[in-house]
Design a protein around this motif. Structure first.
Motif, PDB file in Angstrom:
ATOM      1  N   ASP A   1       0.689  -1.146  -0.151  1.00  0.00           N
ATOM      2  CA  ASP A   1       0.050  -0.166  -0.020  1.00  0.00           C
ATOM      3  C   ASP A   1       0.956   1.319  -0.145  1.00  0.00           C
ATOM      4  O   ASP A   1       0.634   2.140  -0.791  1.00  0.00           O
ATOM      5  N   LYS A   2       1.833   1.267   0.816  1.00  0.00           N
ATOM      6  CA  LYS A   2       2.525   2.746   0.925  1.00  0.00           C
ATOM      7  C   LYS A   2       3.485   2.624  -0.505  1.00  0.00           C
ATOM      8  O   LYS A   2       3.736   3.795  -0.872  1.00  0.00           O
ATOM      9  N   PHE A   3       3.949   1.551  -0.959  1.00  0.00           N
ATOM     10  CA  PHE A   3       4.641   1.794  -2.468  1.00  0.00           C
ATOM     11  C   PHE A   3       3.914   2.004  -3.454  1.00  0.00           C
ATOM     12  O   PHE A   3       4.040   2.779  -4.472  1.00  0.00           O
ATOM     13  N   PHE A   4       2.748   1.385  -3.470  1.00  0.00           N
ATOM     14  CA  PHE A   4       2.091   1.413  -4.967  1.00  0.00           C
ATOM     15  C   PHE A   4       0.557   1.763  -4.954  1.00  0.00           C
ATOM     16  O   PHE A   4       0.090   1.824  -5.957  1.00  0.00           O
ATOM     17  N   VAL A   5       0.006   1.815  -3.679  1.00  0.00           N
ATOM     18  CA  VAL A   5      -1.524   2.285  -3.938  1.00  0.00           C
ATOM     19  C   VAL A   5      -1.456   3.781  -3.554  1.00  0.00           C
ATOM     20  O   VAL A   5      -1.709   4.691  -4.355  1.00  0.00           O
ATOM     21  N   GLN A   6      -0.996   3.818  -2.187  1.00  0.00           N
ATOM     22  CA  GLN A   6      -1.077   5.555  -1.967  1.00  0.00           C
ATOM     23  C   GLN A   6       0.261   6.191  -2.627  1.00  0.00           C
ATOM     24  O   GLN A   6       0.343   7.449  -2.810  1.00  0.00           O
ATOM     25  N   GLY A   7       1.489   5.545  -2.578  1.00  0.00           N
ATOM     26  CA  GLY A   7       2.631   5.866  -3.245  1.00  0.00           C
ATOM     27  C   GLY A   7       3.439   6.570  -2.172  1.00  0.00           C
ATOM     28  O   GLY A   7       2.745   6.871  -1.016  1.00  0.00           O
ATOM     29  N   LEU A   8       4.884   6.357  -2.235  1.00  0.00           N
ATOM     30  CA  LEU A   8       5.858   6.986  -1.241  1.00  0.00           C
ATOM     31  C   LEU A   8       5.651   8.500  -0.975  1.00  0.00           C
ATOM     32  O   LEU A   8       5.961   8.943  -0.048  1.00  0.00           O
ATOM     33  N   THR A   9       5.359   9.179  -2.153  1.00  0.00           N
ATOM     34  CA  THR A   9       5.138  10.640  -2.020  1.00  0.00           C
ATOM     35  C   THR A   9       4.008  10.984  -0.882  1.00  0.00           C
ATOM     36  O   THR A   9       4.070  11.698   0.133  1.00  0.00           O
ATOM     37  N   ALA A  10       2.910  10.442  -1.263  1.00  0.00           N
ATOM     38  CA  ALA A  10       1.763  10.529  -0.463  1.00  0.00           C
ATOM     39  C   ALA A  10       1.892  10.054   1.024  1.00  0.00           C
ATOM     40  O   ALA A  10       1.578  10.665   2.274  1.00  0.00           O
ATOM     41  N   THR A  11       2.768   8.839   1.212  1.00  0.00           N
ATOM     42  CA  THR A  11       2.899   7.962   2.238  1.00  0.00           C
ATOM     43  C   THR A  11       3.968   9.080   3.206  1.00  0.00           C
ATOM     44  O   THR A  11       3.686   9.585   4.459  1.00  0.00           O
ATOM     45  N   GLY A  12       4.976   9.581   2.617  1.00  0.00           N
ATOM     46  CA  GLY A  12       5.937  10.625   3.241  1.00  0.00           C
ATOM     47  C   GLY A  12       5.051  11.963   3.642  1.00  0.00           C
ATOM     48  O   GLY A  12       5.262  12.416   4.704  1.00  0.00           O
ATOM     49  N   GLN A  13       4.277  12.213   2.859  1.00  0.00           N
ATOM     50  CA  GLN A  13       3.174  13.681   3.286  1.00  0.00           C
ATOM     51  C   GLN A  13       2.484  13.332   4.604  1.00  0.00           C
ATOM     52  O   GLN A  13       2.300  14.052   5.478  1.00  0.00           O
ATOM     53  N   GLN A  14       1.889  12.214   4.716  1.00  0.00           N
ATOM     54  CA  GLN A  14       1.064  11.767   5.697  1.00  0.00           C
ATOM     55  C   GLN A  14       1.977  11.586   6.831  1.00  0.00           C
ATOM     56  O   GLN A  14       1.668  11.990   8.010  1.00  0.00           O
ATOM     57  N   PHE A  15       3.071  10.979   6.734  1.00  0.00           N
ATOM     58  CA  PHE A  15       4.199  10.861   7.684  1.00  0.00           C
ATOM     59  C   PHE A  15       4.419  12.362   8.478  1.00  0.00           C
ATOM     60  O   PHE A  15       4.651  12.409   9.589  1.00  0.00           O
ATOM     61  N   ALA A  16       4.816  13.153   7.587  1.00  0.00           N
ATOM     62  CA  ALA A  16       5.007  14.606   7.899  1.00  0.00           C
ATOM     63  C   ALA A  16       3.993  15.127   8.704  1.00  0.00           C
ATOM     64  O   ALA A  16       4.012  15.695   9.555  1.00  0.00           O
TER      65      ALA A  16
END
Length: 135
Positions: free
Chosen positions: A28-43
């Protein structure tokens, strides 16, 4: 019930299901949400070095989950994933309360499950066991 076949079968099932859960979250983090969106959520959650943390979390979850499912480097991988979940507990879920909607209930269950794998190992139905018999 202290039968080795039952114990090993239970460990296999437990390890396999837990591994699939981590693979799904990493995927999910790699291919569904993507790393950019996951990074933004983490931020948004205040995770330090959000983009790097997103990449490391996704990689650990995906690859670690695969390793758990087949029983490769099981105790090491379970320990690393447990530490990752402790970080998730502390940085994201701790202040949200116990229950599942953003809380730490699920993360706590994952931590305890991973600790059980660290303590009891992968069992005989694993690549770790096959490799240990050959060496």
């Amino acid at each position: 019930m202290d039968k080795p076949a039952v114990r090993d079968g239970s460990l296999l099932l437990f390890r396999f299901v837990l591994g699939i859960i981590f693979v799904a979250h990493g995927f999910d983090k790699f291919f569904v949400q993507g790393l950019t969106a996951t990074g933004q959520q983490f931020a948004a959650w205040g995770v330090p070095q959000a983009q790097l943390s997103a990449y490391l979390a996704a990689t650990a979850e995906f690859v670690g989950g695969l390793f758990l499912t087949v029983g490769l480097l099981t105790t090491i991988v379970a320990g690393i994933l447990a530490l990752l979940m402790v970080a998730a507990f502390y940085l994201v879920h701790m202040n949200a309360g116990f229950f599942i909607a953003g809380g730490y209930e699920y993360v706590l269950l994952l931590i305890v499950s991973l600790v059980l794998i660290v303590v009891f190992g992968s069992g005989r139905a694993s690549i770790d066991e096959v490799l240990s018999r050959q060496g």
